[in-house]
Write an enzyme that holds these catalytic residues in place. Structure first.
Site, PDB file in Angstrom:
ATOM      1  N   TYR A 109      81.140  -8.253-116.933  1.00 29.66           N
ATOM      2  CA  TYR A 109      80.022  -8.743-116.429  1.00 29.66           C
ATOM      3  C   TYR A 109      79.460  -9.753-117.607  1.00 29.66           C
ATOM      4  O   TYR A 109      79.579  -9.381-118.615  1.00 29.66           O
ATOM      5  CB  TYR A 109      78.767  -7.705-116.202  1.00 29.66           C
ATOM      6  N   GLU A 197      75.377 -16.490-113.587  1.00 34.27           N
ATOM      7  CA  GLU A 197      76.102 -14.809-113.597  1.00 34.27           C
ATOM      8  C   GLU A 197      77.337 -14.894-113.089  1.00 34.27           C
ATOM      9  O   GLU A 197      77.655 -15.666-111.956  1.00 34.27           O
ATOM     10  CB  GLU A 197      75.061 -14.242-112.956  1.00 34.27           C
TER      11      GLU A 197
END
Ligand code: GDP
Ligand code: MN
Length: 387
Positions: A109, A197
């Site tokens: 992530y 993101e």
């Protein structure tokens, strides 16, 4: 302003951040055409909506043949995709991304956001990336690493090493990862992003680092200097009343309640919403017509509120400063006549030219209630809407 994954990946490509080959499709013929161009399987078919959590909701499917690509495309396009980010009503899928599948070794992530407290750009990363990142953050916050970058000095190799070591990356990918993070930082700053993101950023079995997903959000107030990004705006993904309001430069947000609001000044609008809630009712919208509103803007705002079926009563709370009360009153009367208003109106007005304004309203023949102060206005309108 949000953009779709396929658009974010286009921006990534222009910054040389690796993404899988692929393209957007609007029907299953399109989709198989793109899959043929990719020339190898698996191919991934992904719903394009402005919300995450698509994988768990059934909006991301792997295909091992052209027939499967066509089947997945047909089933995903037109589906009502419900994810934890769409709310229970879901979102209708109108387009898909068809792209080359990747051999995943590990899912990471990685995201960048502005951190207001430190006035830094914050890098958030985790080696436990993928579809359960929210759970990782809740259950094992120590697996989330944070690195702050001062925008005055920008990103340096030591920031990249700090993130890379925090992610326990194998030595073979650290160079490529650092390059990606550095490019992502520049992309973030140069495009006035409020979020970038990548979840997952994957390490492949061939030791490559690739952005498998891409999410970008931009600062609306900076969009005037990013005409190219503004072209990515997808009105299908926005509330139709919000879109209509933005055409007239009104600060409008559609909400769930029954009381329509027209207020000047964002702070006053927030206070009015609180007052309505205190009186036991719920606002149907937030609307700040702005300090320098014209009669035409007031009229447009009024029309938008009236086109909303939820609205049972309207509260107008205006403090006349630059927007004089007589101008407001004229706008209201004009709009009420044109739209043949059927719901009751509660008006609270103070400030410049208030007497003229009240006179215009009183002589208009409209059915309206006047309030002496905010509390009174909130209670009157709540009584009408609840009864
Ligand atoms: P999201 O659920 O909306 O965040 O959509 P993502 O783009 O993150 O996709 C969800 C999941 O699908 C990822 O975490 C991967 O596990 C899987 N996935 C996506 N692309 C590929 C791919 O090319 N190959 C494989 N094997 N899995 C993929
Ligand atoms: Mn994702």
């Amino acid at each position: 302003m949000k953009v779709h994954e396929f658009q974010a990946k286009q921006i990534f490509r222009s910054y040389k951040i690796p993404v899988p080959d692929g393209d957007v499709a609007f029907d299953h013929q399109n989709a198989t055409q793109i899959a043929k161009g990719i020339g190898k399987f698996p191919v991934v078919v992904k719903a394009q909506i402005h919300a995450g959590g698509r994988g768990k909701g059934g909006g991301v499917k792997l295909a091992h043949s052209l027939d499967e690509v066509s089947q997945h495309a047909s089933s995903i396009i037109g589906m009502n995709l419900v994810t934890h980010q769409t709310g229970p009503e879901g979102k209708q899928v109108k387009k898909i991304l068809v792209e080359s599948g990747v051999n995943i070794e590990k899912e990471l992530y990685l995201s960048l956001i502005p951190d207001r407290e430190t006035a830094c750009i914050l890098v958030i990363a985790s080696e436990a990336g993928g579809m359960d990142i929210e759970e990782v953050a809740a259950q094992t916050p120590e697996k989330i690493i944070k690195v702050f970058i001062n925008p005055l000095s920008g990103i340096s190799p030591h920031h990249c090493r700090q993130v890379a070591f925090g992610l326990n990356l194998p030595a073979s990918v650290i160079k490529e990862f650092s390059q990606i993070l550095t490019r992502l930082y520049h992309l973030f700053v140069e495009n006035d992003c409020s979020l970038v993101e990548i979840n997952p950023l994957v390490i492949t079995k061939e030791s490559r680092v690739i952005a498998l997903d891409a999410k970008m959000d931009f600062d609306d107030n900076a969009m005037f200097r990013h005409k190219d990004i503004l072209e990515f705006r997808d009105l299908d993904e926005e509330d139709p009343l919000d879109v209509e309001a933005s055409k007239y430069n009104l600060n409008y947000i559609n909400l769930d309640g029954t009381i329509g609001n027209m207020v000047n000044g964002a702070g006053l609008a927030m206070a009015v919403m609180d007052t309505i809630k205190l009186a036991g009712a719920e606002p149907a919208n937030f609307l700040d017509v702005g300090g320098g509103a014209t009669a035409e803007m007031v009229e447009n705002g009024f029309k938008i509120i009236l086109s909303d079926d939820k609205v049972k009563a309207i509260l107008i709370n205006i403090f006349g400063g630059i927007l004089r009360c007589d101008i407001l009153a004229n706008g209201v009367v004009e709009a009420a006549r044109k739209t043949k208003i059927k719901v009751p109106l509660v008006v609270r007005m103070e400030g410049t030219n208030v007497e003229e304004g009240r006179k215009i309203l009183a002589e208009s023949g409209l059915k309206l209630f006047t309030a002496v102060d905010m509390k009174d206005a909130g209670e009157k309108v709540a009584n009408i809407a609840v009864s």
